[in-house]
Design a protein around this motif. Structure first.
Motif, PDB file in Angstrom:
ATOM      1  N   LEU A  27       0.739  -1.162   0.074  1.00 35.01           N
ATOM      2  CA  LEU A  27       0.146   0.004  -0.064  1.00 35.01           C
ATOM      3  C   LEU A  27       0.856   1.376  -0.153  1.00 35.01           C
ATOM      4  CD1 LEU A  27      -2.631  -1.030   2.625  1.00 35.01           C
ATOM      5  CD2 LEU A  27      -2.837  -1.253   0.146  1.00 35.01           C
ATOM      6  N   VAL A  28       0.394   2.323  -0.831  1.00 36.34           N
ATOM      7  CA  VAL A  28       1.319   3.617  -0.882  1.00 36.34           C
ATOM      8  C   VAL A  28       0.285   4.639  -0.802  1.00 36.34           C
ATOM      9  CG1 VAL A  28       3.250   2.466  -2.128  1.00 36.34           C
ATOM     10  CG2 VAL A  28       1.308   3.567  -3.246  1.00 36.34           C
ATOM     11  N   ALA A  29       0.938   5.716  -0.406  1.00 37.98           N
ATOM     12  CA  ALA A  29      -0.002   7.002  -0.194  1.00 37.98           C
ATOM     13  C   ALA A  29       0.168   7.559  -1.628  1.00 37.98           C
ATOM     14  CB  ALA A  29       0.581   8.100   0.849  1.00 37.98           C
ATOM     15  N   ALA A  30      -0.786   8.355  -2.042  1.00 42.01           N
ATOM     16  CA  ALA A  30      -0.724   9.496  -3.172  1.00 42.01           C
ATOM     17  C   ALA A  30       0.219  10.143  -3.301  1.00 42.01           C
ATOM     18  CB  ALA A  30      -2.248  10.110  -3.321  1.00 42.01           C
ATOM     19  N   ASP A  31       0.805  10.860  -2.127  1.00 45.43           N
ATOM     20  CA  ASP A  31       2.299  11.427  -2.431  1.00 45.43           C
ATOM     21  C   ASP A  31       3.305  10.687  -2.886  1.00 45.43           C
ATOM     22  OD1 ASP A  31       0.722  13.752  -1.768  1.00 45.43           O
ATOM     23  OD2 ASP A  31       1.497  13.744   0.386  1.00 45.43           O
ATOM     24  N   ASP A  32       3.447   9.299  -2.205  1.00 51.62           N
ATOM     25  CA  ASP A  32       4.464   8.455  -2.590  1.00 51.62           C
ATOM     26  C   ASP A  32       4.333   8.125  -4.098  1.00 51.62           C
ATOM     27  OD1 ASP A  32       5.352   8.482   0.075  1.00 51.62           O
ATOM     28  OD2 ASP A  32       4.183   6.748   0.699  1.00 51.62           O
ATOM     29  N   LEU A  33       3.138   8.110  -4.788  1.00 51.64           N
ATOM     30  CA  LEU A  33       3.153   7.726  -6.111  1.00 51.64           C
ATOM     31  C   LEU A  33       3.379   8.982  -6.933  1.00 51.64           C
ATOM     32  CD1 LEU A  33      -0.563   5.786  -6.243  1.00 51.64           C
ATOM     33  CD2 LEU A  33       1.982   4.891  -6.687  1.00 51.64           C
ATOM     34  N   TRP A  73      -3.494   2.136  -9.916  1.00 47.10           N
ATOM     35  CA  TRP A  73      -3.396   1.955  -8.458  1.00 47.10           C
ATOM     36  C   TRP A  73      -4.793   2.244  -8.045  1.00 47.10           C
ATOM     37  CZ3 TRP A  73       1.045   0.850  -5.780  1.00 47.10           C
ATOM     38  CH2 TRP A  73       2.306   0.965  -6.517  1.00 47.10           C
ATOM     39  N   ALA A  74      -5.489   1.327  -7.274  1.00 45.82           N
ATOM     40  CA  ALA A  74      -6.766   1.368  -6.838  1.00 45.82           C
ATOM     41  C   ALA A  74      -6.969   1.935  -5.315  1.00 45.82           C
ATOM     42  CB  ALA A  74      -7.547   0.058  -6.897  1.00 45.82           C
ATOM     43  N   PRO A  75      -7.881   2.867  -5.035  1.00 46.76           N
ATOM     44  CA  PRO A  75      -7.764   3.209  -3.483  1.00 46.76           C
ATOM     45  C   PRO A  75      -8.152   2.058  -2.646  1.00 46.76           C
ATOM     46  CG  PRO A  75      -9.534   4.011  -5.070  1.00 46.76           C
ATOM     47  CD  PRO A  75      -8.602   3.462  -5.982  1.00 46.76           C
ATOM     48  N   THR A  76      -7.510   1.941  -1.418  1.00 47.60           N
ATOM     49  CA  THR A  76      -7.908   0.959  -0.630  1.00 47.60           C
ATOM     50  C   THR A  76      -8.649   1.570   0.853  1.00 47.60           C
ATOM     51  OG1 THR A  76      -5.667   1.156   0.467  1.00 47.60           O
ATOM     52  CG2 THR A  76      -6.209  -0.511  -1.480  1.00 47.60           C
ATOM     53  N   GLY A  77      -8.671   2.798   0.809  1.00 49.03           N
ATOM     54  CA  GLY A  77      -9.383   3.351   1.934  1.00 49.03           C
ATOM     55  C   GLY A  77      -8.233   4.522   2.647  1.00 49.03           C
ATOM     56  N   GLY A  78      -8.561   5.712   2.877  1.00 49.36           N
ATOM     57  CA  GLY A  78      -8.152   6.596   3.423  1.00 49.36           C
ATOM     58  C   GLY A  78      -7.166   7.306   2.189  1.00 49.36           C
ATOM     59  N   ASP A  79      -6.003   7.332   2.534  1.00 50.08           N
ATOM     60  CA  ASP A  79      -4.853   7.967   1.334  1.00 50.08           C
ATOM     61  C   ASP A  79      -3.973   6.756   0.829  1.00 50.08           C
ATOM     62  OD1 ASP A  79      -3.842   9.900  -0.265  1.00 50.08           O
ATOM     63  OD2 ASP A  79      -2.135  10.114   0.986  1.00 50.08           O
ATOM     64  N   SER A  80      -4.357   5.636   1.047  1.00 47.87           N
ATOM     65  CA  SER A  80      -3.623   4.527   0.497  1.00 47.87           C
ATOM     66  C   SER A  80      -4.292   3.771  -0.973  1.00 47.87           C
ATOM     67  CB  SER A  80      -3.795   3.199   1.550  1.00 47.87           C
ATOM     68  OG  SER A  80      -3.282   3.722   2.625  1.00 47.87           O
ATOM     69  N   PHE A  81      -3.141   3.331  -1.580  1.00 50.28           N
ATOM     70  CA  PHE A  81      -3.509   2.829  -3.165  1.00 50.28           C
ATOM     71  C   PHE A  81      -2.687   1.424  -3.150  1.00 50.28           C
ATOM     72  CE2 PHE A  81      -4.532   7.283  -3.464  1.00 50.28           C
ATOM     73  CZ  PHE A  81      -5.441   7.412  -4.167  1.00 50.28           C
ATOM     74  N   GLU A  82      -3.388   0.441  -3.755  1.00 54.32           N
ATOM     75  CA  GLU A  82      -2.566  -0.808  -4.012  1.00 54.32           C
ATOM     76  C   GLU A  82      -2.362  -0.843  -5.736  1.00 54.32           C
ATOM     77  OE1 GLU A  82      -3.434  -5.263  -3.307  1.00 54.32           O
ATOM     78  OE2 GLU A  82      -4.979  -4.160  -2.854  1.00 54.32           O
TER      79      GLU A  82
END
Length: 100
Positions: free
Chosen positions: A3-9, A71-80
């Motif tokens: 899981l990564v945050a949008a800023d990390d992407l 990258w699909a959202p997994t809740g909050g600011d996390s993406f997979e």
């Protein structure tokens, strides 16, 4: 599952663009736009969709590189990452390498 945050992407995309630039790869802006960026689909997935041309000798046919990640959202600011593919095409050599 990573899981990564949008800023990390955004950082990941910037690093990828910088790395490609260090090899003199020309990135083509998507959809006749002005710049490469992190896209977003209607359902909230973030997308990296790059089309590039590798350096070649003058008058040589293009060597094309296409990269795509969803990258699909997994809740909050996390993406997979749910989708990844690349394709490299050298028309002069009749060479193609891809992962779909």
């Amino acid at each position: 599952m990573t899981l990564v945050a949008a800023d990390d992407l955004i950082t990941y995309l910037a690093d990828l663009v910088e790395r490609l630039d260090s090899f003199a790869v020309t990135l083509l802006p998507p959809n006749a736009g002005e710049e490469v960026g992190l896209g977003q689909e209607d359902e909230g997935s973030l997308v990296i969709d790059l089309e590039a041309r590798l350096p070649v000798a003058r008058r040589s046919p293009d060597v094309e590189l296409d990269l795509f990640e969803r990258w699909a959202p997994t809740g909050g600011d996390s993406f997979e990452r749910t989708s990844y593919r690349f394709e490299l095409r050298n028309h002069d050599l009749g060479y193609r390498r891809g992962y779909h």
